[in-house]
Design a protein around this motif. Structure first.
Motif, mmCIF file in Angstrom:
data_model
loop_
_atom_site.group_PDB
_atom_site.id
_atom_site.type_symbol
_atom_site.label_atom_id
_atom_site.label_comp_id
_atom_site.label_asym_id
_atom_site.label_seq_id
_atom_site.Cartn_x
_atom_site.Cartn_y
_atom_site.Cartn_z
ATOM 1 N N ILE A 160 14.618 -15.312 -13.204
ATOM 2 C CA ILE A 160 14.730 -15.163 -11.751
ATOM 3 C C ILE A 160 15.491 -13.869 -11.497
ATOM 4 N N ALA A 161 14.854 -12.918 -10.840
ATOM 5 C CA ALA A 161 15.452 -11.594 -10.677
ATOM 6 C C ALA A 161 15.258 -11.093 -9.253
ATOM 7 N N ILE A 162 16.188 -10.252 -8.812
ATOM 8 C CA ILE A 162 16.152 -9.718 -7.454
ATOM 9 C C ILE A 162 16.591 -8.261 -7.451
ATOM 10 N N ALA A 163 16.044 -7.503 -6.525
ATOM 11 C CA ALA A 163 16.532 -6.149 -6.229
ATOM 12 C C ALA A 163 16.386 -5.926 -4.737
ATOM 13 N N ILE A 164 17.327 -5.206 -4.163
ATOM 14 C CA ILE A 164 17.304 -4.867 -2.742
ATOM 15 C C ILE A 164 17.710 -3.415 -2.614
ATOM 16 N N GLY A 165 16.869 -2.631 -1.953
ATOM 17 C CA GLY A 165 17.198 -1.226 -1.786
ATOM 18 C C GLY A 165 16.194 -0.516 -0.912
ATOM 19 N N ASP A 166 16.279 0.794 -0.925
ATOM 20 C CA ASP A 166 15.322 1.641 -0.215
ATOM 21 C C ASP A 166 14.108 1.792 -1.120
ATOM 22 N N LEU A 167 13.163 0.877 -0.971
ATOM 23 C CA LEU A 167 12.049 0.778 -1.905
ATOM 24 C C LEU A 167 10.715 1.039 -1.224
ATOM 25 N N THR A 168 9.857 1.714 -1.951
ATOM 26 C CA THR A 168 8.479 1.905 -1.512
ATOM 27 C C THR A 168 7.562 1.453 -2.633
ATOM 28 N N PHE A 169 6.265 1.321 -2.334
ATOM 29 C CA PHE A 169 5.315 0.766 -3.299
ATOM 30 C C PHE A 169 4.090 1.663 -3.397
ATOM 31 N N THR A 170 3.604 1.842 -4.628
ATOM 32 C CA THR A 170 2.356 2.562 -4.867
ATOM 33 C C THR A 170 1.480 1.722 -5.790
ATOM 34 N N PRO A 171 0.235 1.417 -5.383
ATOM 35 C CA PRO A 171 -0.652 0.669 -6.277
ATOM 36 C C PRO A 171 -1.084 1.529 -7.460
ATOM 37 N N LEU A 172 -1.227 0.897 -8.614
ATOM 38 C CA LEU A 172 -1.711 1.572 -9.811
ATOM 39 C C LEU A 172 -3.085 1.080 -10.216
ATOM 40 N N GLY A 173 -3.490 -0.056 -9.679
ATOM 41 C CA GLY A 173 -4.775 -0.671 -9.979
ATOM 42 C C GLY A 173 -4.969 -1.878 -9.095
ATOM 43 N N LYS A 174 -6.009 -2.644 -9.361
ATOM 44 C CA LYS A 174 -6.326 -3.767 -8.493
ATOM 45 C C LYS A 174 -5.262 -4.865 -8.525
ATOM 46 N N ARG A 175 -4.499 -4.951 -9.608
ATOM 47 C CA ARG A 175 -3.462 -5.988 -9.687
ATOM 48 C C ARG A 175 -2.158 -5.436 -10.238
ATOM 49 N N THR A 176 -1.999 -4.132 -10.187
ATOM 50 C CA THR A 176 -0.788 -3.497 -10.706
ATOM 51 C C THR A 176 -0.264 -2.476 -9.708
#
Length: 635
Positions: A234-250
């Motif tokens: 069970i892990a958590i992170a909180i911050g100034d985060l953005t997301f970039t897709p690398l593939g259909k499920r990654t």
């Protein structure tokens, strides 16, 4: 109903745990105790839990991240599977401030916190009074070891604070009151309130990608893990985060300022998932994303389900260190799908995963590259055996005795490299096709279950050896897992490229020229091998020539920089000290930090002052995992 009880019940309702759901949960028969937990080998000496009496099967977290007080505050609602007549459930805690415990309807339950142990923390015993769901109201401590609260200055963007957790081995009890034992697998949900402008991510399915806005500007993020996992995952992170897709499920999360180079580095992740599946069966967790963290993250990576946590030291600019991603991905089978039931059997996670990682690398990048990585691993194994007291050292066993010790003591390259070498030895004995078929069936047969060394050995004999005395003798299973040292039949994968590298290193040490043309053509493993194989005694002239030719003190590749600094410290090479200080200040990966401080301390009147002065500055920047190790070195 007291006001506190009403508040707890309201919190549960806000978490989406409505009364009809509670009634449905309580009407179900408790799930049976997993067979492995009934064995003597699965008794966890690093947990107060009594799973045969009462064990946690599900957790609902409702927590607010307090960046001012450096604590998580809220509730944990736990579903309990209790044996007939069970009166209490015992949970693991360390440093938690417990405000109260109720049943699902808000009625107070008796509870007590036992005497604290420096390693294990304190047991929280709750009287069940016939209940199968309890709600613990609590705060984590500001110095809870699993959580690191970073200032804006400690992040890439330098604008906003950051929080991340690291639960392995037994640190999650510092922010979650549960049975913190790897053999007690639990499903879970969470509602996490993050401050305005910060995004929460967890090792579970994200139900609210953008969060739910709250009146004070904060946002509530919801997560669900519907597959039973070990609590340390069970892990958590909180911050100034953005997301970039690398593939259909990654895809990858990280801070905006470093996203471009991070996404470039990780472009092959989708291919890695496909390669892993082609070896050992379907990926069972839905998505495979990564979170590249700030530099103080203490490990190379952590295999949290659905969301691998990774160090930024893998971002080399040339995709040369992505074997770490292959390693963490492989954990989705060995370590997450089937995990060690106790920390004495840590090798079941890491030995299997190191072997699997190399197979992924071979499939994607070819046998020459995989062989180089395996050969470097062999060298790491020889060093680990030496560090463990030589071939007769007790900690050179795969199955360890950790009585009275922190489980981190067993997290050495013995588990990784001796474990992987054992599996290669089995592969050689039975042939790769037969071995692959067995491993694939092993993961399927034990999916979402924990395992012990004794359980694996029994499975191996039943489903692979099948009573063949010649095969049993050829492998020597008991010698590998229960005896010290490295058996004579150990398979050493030798890289065809390394003899030429070693010859050039020997020639340079004798006064020959720096092989610049070769260096420019070499891969990272070849460059690492060249520097690591140089004698520990070189003249300042040779070291200066080396550094000038290859720019080692300014090297951006962390693996090459590390072996160079090890060489420099061994030779008391003063011109490399500024690079050493920068390297130990700008990242907190234990793999790099602890050996370099150990090397400095071993250099007596030259190295000790450097180590002590530097550690006084860097210690506050490191995660508790790294601090705990280095505290025992710099004295």
């Amino acid at each position: 109903m007291t006001s506190k009880a009403r508040a707890i019940l309201l919190s549960l309702l806000l978490c989406g745990v409505a009364a009809p759901v509670l009634a449905q949960v309580s009407s179900k028969a408790p799930p049976p105790v997993p067979a492995i937990l009934k064995t003597a080998e699965a008794r966890d000496i690093h947990s107060y839990a009594q799973p045969l009496v009462a064990r946690v099967t599900h957790i609902d977290l409702d927590l607010t991240a307090d960046f001012t007080g450096h604590k998580m505050t809220g509730t944990a609602a736990l579903d309990i599977a209790a044996a007939p007549g069970a009166k209490d459930v015992v949970l693991d805690t360390k440093g938690l401030v417990i405000h109260g415990v109720t049943d699902a309807k808000g009625k107070a339950l008796p509870w007590s916190l036992g005497k604290a142990d420096p390693i294990l923390g304190a047991p929280l015993t709750v009287t069940l009074n016939g209940n199968r769901r309890i709600v613990v109201s609590y705060d984590s401590a500001p110095d809870g070891a699993a959580l690191q609260w970073l200032t804006p200055a400690q992040t890439a963007g330098k604008q906003k604070p950051y929080l991340f957790s690291q639960g392995e081995a037994i640190l999650n009890r510092t922010w979650i009151p549960t049975q913190d034992s790897p053999g007690i697998r639990q499903t879970w949900t969470a509602r996490i309130v993050a401050p305005k402008g910060l995004k929460a991510v967890m090792s579970a399915k994200m139900l609210t990608p953008n969060g739910e806005p709250l009146p004070d500007g904060s946002r509530a993020y919801r997560f669900s893990m519907d597959k039973p996992v070990a609590s340390y995952l069970i892990a958590i992170a909180i911050g100034d985060l953005t997301f970039t897709p690398l593939g259909k499920r990654t895809g990858v999360y990280t801070e905006p300022s470093v996203m471009k180079k991070t996404a470039y580095e990780l472009v092959d992740v989708e291919k890695m998932v496909a390669a892993a599946e082609s070896l050992y069966g379907p990926y069972a967790w839905g998505r495979y994303d990564l979170l590249v963290l700030p530099p103080s993250f203490p490990f190379g990576g952590m295999e949290n389900p659905r969301l691998t946590f990774a160090t930024p030291t893998i971002i080399a600019g040339d995709r040369s260190l992505v074997s770490l991603v292959a390693h963490e991905l492989a954990h989705s089978w060995s370590g997450n799908l089937v995990n060690n039931a106790t920390w004495s059997d840590f090798w079941l996670n890491e030995g299997f995963t190191d072997y699997f990682e190399n197979r992924i690398m071979e499939k994607l990048y070819g046998k020459p590259r995989a062989d180089m990585l395996a050969d470097l691993g062999w060298s790491d194994l020889q060093d680990a055996i030496k560090d463990a007291g030589g071939p007769t050292g007790a900690d050179t066993r795969l199955h360890l005795d950790l009585t009275g010790r922190d489980p981190d003591d067993g997290m050495t390259d013995i588990a990784y490299q001796k474990g992987a070498t054992f599996l290669r030895t089995i592969e050689k004995a039975v042939g790769r096709p037969r071995w692959d078929a067995y491993l694939k069936s092993y993961f399927a047969r034990h999916a979402f279950q924990s395992q012990t060394t004794a359980g694996f050995v029994a499975d191996l004999r039943q489903n692979l050896i099948k009573g063949d005395p010649k095969l049993e003798a050829a492998i020597g299973i008991d010698k590998w897992v229960y005896e010290v040292g490295l058996p004579d039949n150990a398979v050493h994968i030798k890289s065809a490229a390394f003899p030429a590298v070693d010859a050039l290193a020997a020639a340079f040490a004798q006064g020959g020229p720096a092989p610049l043309a070769k260096w420019n053509a070499w891969s990272t493993p070849e460059r690492t091998r060249f520097v690591a194989s140089l004698p520990r005694k070189l003249s300042d002239e040779r070291l200066a020539t080396l550094d000038k030719a290859f720019g080692l003190s300014a090297q951006g590749n962390s693996e090459i920089r590390f072996v160079w600094l090890e060489l420099a410290v061994a030779n008391r090479y003063q011109p490399a000290v500024p690079s050493l200080e920068t390297f130990l200040t700008e990242q907190g990966r234990r793999k790099f930090v602890a050996p370099l401080f150990k090397d400095l301390m071993a250099q007596g009147d030259w190295g000790r002052p450097i180590a002590k002065g530097l550690y006084a500055k860097t210690r506050p920047l490191y995660h508790a995992v790294t601090r705990q190790t280095v505290d025992g070195v710099v004295k």
